[in-house]
Design an enzyme around this catalytic site. Structure first.
Site, PDB file in Angstrom:
ATOM      1  N   GLU A   6      11.924   2.020  -4.080  1.00  0.00           N
ATOM      2  CA  GLU A   6      11.664   3.375  -3.563  1.00  0.00           C
ATOM      3  C   GLU A   6      12.522   3.664  -2.341  1.00  0.00           C
ATOM      4  OE1 GLU A   6       7.403   2.985  -3.431  1.00  0.00           O
ATOM      5  OE2 GLU A   6       7.383   2.983  -5.617  1.00  0.00           O
ATOM      6  N   GLY A  18       4.615   1.891 -10.972  1.00  0.00           N
ATOM      7  CA  GLY A  18       3.787   3.100 -10.951  1.00  0.00           C
ATOM      8  C   GLY A  18       3.704   3.821 -12.282  1.00  0.00           C
ATOM      9  N   TRP A  20       0.825  -1.219   0.000  1.00  0.00           N
ATOM     10  CA  TRP A  20       0.000   0.000   0.000  1.00  0.00           C
ATOM     11  C   TRP A  20       0.858   1.268   0.000  1.00  0.00           C
ATOM     12  CZ3 TRP A  20      -4.482  -1.279   4.038  1.00  0.00           C
ATOM     13  CH2 TRP A  20      -5.196  -2.395   3.576  1.00  0.00           C
ATOM     14  N   SER A  66       3.214  -2.308 -12.094  1.00  0.00           N
ATOM     15  CA  SER A  66       2.006  -2.067 -12.903  1.00  0.00           C
ATOM     16  C   SER A  66       1.196  -3.340 -13.166  1.00  0.00           C
ATOM     17  CB  SER A  66       2.367  -1.356 -14.213  1.00  0.00           C
ATOM     18  OG  SER A  66       2.944  -0.096 -13.938  1.00  0.00           O
ATOM     19  N   GLY A 123       1.224  -2.700  -6.319  1.00  0.00           N
ATOM     20  CA  GLY A 123       1.169  -1.388  -5.675  1.00  0.00           C
ATOM     21  C   GLY A 123      -0.202  -0.760  -5.865  1.00  0.00           C
ATOM     22  N   GLY A 124      -0.313   0.124  -6.842  1.00  0.00           N
ATOM     23  CA  GLY A 124      -1.534   0.916  -7.054  1.00  0.00           C
ATOM     24  C   GLY A 124      -2.819   0.099  -7.052  1.00  0.00           C
ATOM     25  N   HIS A 146      12.948  -2.521  -1.370  1.00  0.00           N
ATOM     26  CA  HIS A 146      12.073  -1.928  -2.388  1.00  0.00           C
ATOM     27  C   HIS A 146      12.822  -0.786  -3.079  1.00  0.00           C
ATOM     28  CE1 HIS A 146       8.789   0.055  -4.407  1.00  0.00           C
ATOM     29  NE2 HIS A 146       8.109  -1.067  -4.264  1.00  0.00           N
TER      30      HIS A 146
HETATM   31  P1  13P Z   1       2.660  -0.499  -8.944  1.00  0.00           P
HETATM   32  O1  13P Z   1       1.844  -1.776  -8.960  1.00  0.00           O
HETATM   33  O2  13P Z   1       1.868   0.698  -8.521  1.00  0.00           O
HETATM   34  O3  13P Z   1       3.407  -0.309 -10.225  1.00  0.00           O
HETATM   35  O4  13P Z   1       3.781  -0.688  -7.782  1.00  0.00           O
HETATM   36  C1  13P Z   1       4.529  -1.845  -7.757  1.00  0.00           C
HETATM   37  C2  13P Z   1       5.311  -1.870  -6.508  1.00  0.00           C
HETATM   38  O5  13P Z   1       6.210  -1.072  -6.310  1.00  0.00           O
HETATM   39  C3  13P Z   1       4.952  -2.872  -5.486  1.00  0.00           C
HETATM   40  O6  13P Z   1       5.912  -2.944  -4.477  1.00  0.00           O
END
Ligand code: 13P
Length: 275
Positions: A121, A198, A30, A236, A257-258, A119
């Site tokens: 990020e 993302g 999340w 994605s 993610g999203g 991760h």
């Molecule tokens: P998205 O599914 O938003 O591309 O993010 C993937 C993610 O970073 C899951 O850890």
């Protein structure tokens, strides 16, 4: 409490069927979302959606909410088969003088069973090094948390033809640092190409499958029993591309993610990776 599945529960569940004994997982990261009220609604919608899910047994599921919401989400998901994780863990153990940190023991005490490590990020925004990630992985595993190790190349690394080399460096650094002191059932690898996170632009099933096969070879070469480690794809993943990704022989699930912020989408992805 259902949030207490063991490796053998998983091995006995049909979420491993057809995947050479590897557990199929769909996990929702999340990230820094949403506010508390919506997080509660999302967890409620997942629990309700799952209770209505009778047609087909689903793969294993886990969600990684904002750490601050762990206790409340745990209360909601307590009776559901969804496992709970945190998105980060401190290198500092137990309790003590580490202002602002959350140790593995605190996360476990709040109901978490899993933690994300590496991760992209956190690698890019917090500058987390391989050495720091090793310390986090050790803190998690030695304290009884399971870990999802995230690896993946950037767009420029892929364009330079270095995707496999980068993933191999990231994975090997952690396998070597862990020095074999871990159980294969307690670690999941997530391949998340940075350029697909993302962006709405998932890796093609062919590219993802090729990297997953490569990761599997690296795991098995390192230690024979690591062939049972689940390797998830992230970047994605949506209900409309999950089916094709799920049909790839070396893709054991998804780190979402999203789309994990919408209960219906997350459950649709879970269905694509089930059965
Ligand atoms: P998205 O599914 O938003 O591309 O993010 C993937 C993610 O970073 C899951 O850890």
């Amino acid at each position: 409490m259902s949030n207490n599945h063991t490796g053998s529960d998983r091995a006995n569940s049909n979420s491993t069927d057809g995947h050479h004994g590897r557990t199929r997982w769909v996990m929702g990261n999340w990230k820094m979302n949403p506010l508390r009220k919506e997080a509660i609604q999302l967890a409620d919608a997942l629990a309700t959606g799952l209770s209505k899910q009778t047609a087909q047994p689903l793969c294993q599921l886990a969600v990684f909410p904002v750490a601050l919401h762990t206790l409340e989400i745990e209360t909601i998901l307590h009776e559901s088969p969804i496992e709970l994780g945190c998105q980060d863990v401190s290198v500092h153990r137990g309790l003590g003088a580490s202002t602002g940190e959350l140790s593995a023991e605190l996360l476990k005490d709040a109901g978490a069973q899993w933690v994300l490590v590496g991760h992209s990020e956190r690698r890019s925004q917090q500058g987390e090094s391989e050495a720091l990630l090793s310390a986090k992985l050790k803190a998690a595993l030695e304290s009884g948390l399971n870990a999802v190790l995230c690896v993946g190349e950037t767009l420029s690394e892929r364009e330079a033809g270095r995707a496999e080399a980068v993933v191999a460096e990231q994975l090997t650094a952690q396998l070597v640092a862990l020095a074999d002191r871990f159980d294969a059932q307690r670690v999941v690898v997530a391949y998340e190409p940075v350029w697909a996170i993302g962006t709405g632009k998932s890796a093609s099933p062919e590219d993802a499958q090729a990297m997953h096969a490569f990761i599997r070879q690296l795991l098995e070469k390192h230690r024979a029993d690591l062939k049972t480690v689940s390797v998830l794809y992230g970047g994605s993943v949506k209900p409309d591309n999950a089916g094709l990704l799920a049909s790839c022989p070396d893709i054991d699930g998804a780190l979402v993610g999203g789309a994990s912020l919408k209960a219906a989408d997350f459950l649709a992805i879970a269905r694509a990776f089930s059965g």
